[in-house]
Enzyme design. Structure first.
Site, PDB file in Angstrom:
ATOM      1  N   CYS A   9      44.800  21.386 -18.088  1.00 11.18           N
ATOM      2  CA  CYS A   9      44.836  20.290 -19.058  1.00 11.18           C
ATOM      3  C   CYS A   9      43.772  19.263 -18.702  1.00 11.18           C
ATOM      4  CB  CYS A   9      46.220  19.647 -19.125  1.00 11.18           C
ATOM      5  SG  CYS A   9      46.677  18.691 -17.671  1.00 11.18           S
ATOM      6  N   THR A  10      43.627  18.263 -19.528  1.00 11.22           N
ATOM      7  CA  THR A  10      42.573  17.275 -19.337  1.00 11.22           C
ATOM      8  C   THR A  10      42.688  16.573 -17.991  1.00 11.22           C
ATOM      9  OG1 THR A  10      43.370  16.672 -21.536  1.00 11.22           O
ATOM     10  CG2 THR A  10      41.247  15.884 -20.938  1.00 11.22           C
TER      11      THR A  10
END
Length: 102
Positions: A9-10
């Protein structure tokens, strides 16, 4: 079915690990073998081996960012989804994986 993949994820923190756990649990509940690598702030963890990749029926990339090492999957069927989809609907995702490999 043998499933391998990457979760990223980011931020590389929460959604990465939640997506990994949900995907593993949904896969195991349906009788599949699964190994998910994570990529994030801590670097790469639980790295996939070439042997695991070669034996896999399908590759899932659950990511919101660009992942490293995509070339390892060049001859494999790869499904890409955002981590949020895995977190919200892991069982439906595994059902979809079953359909595309049937």
């Amino acid at each position: 079915m043998k499933i391998v993949g990457i979760a990223a994820c980011t931020a590389g923190i929460a959604h990465t690990y939640i997506a990994k756990e949900k995907l593993i649990q949904a896969s195991l509940n349906r009788g599949h073998e699964v190994h998910i690598e994570t990529q994030g702030l801590a670097g790469t963890q639980d790295a996939l081996t070439q042997q695991e990749i070669d034996a896999a029926d399908i590759v899932i990339i659950a990511a919101d960012i660009k992942v490293n090492g995509r070339e390892r999957f060049k001859d494999k069927k790869v499904i890409e989804v955002p981590t949020g989809l895995v977190v919200k609907s892991p069982n439906k995702l595994v059902e979809k994986l079953e359909e595309v490999t049937a």
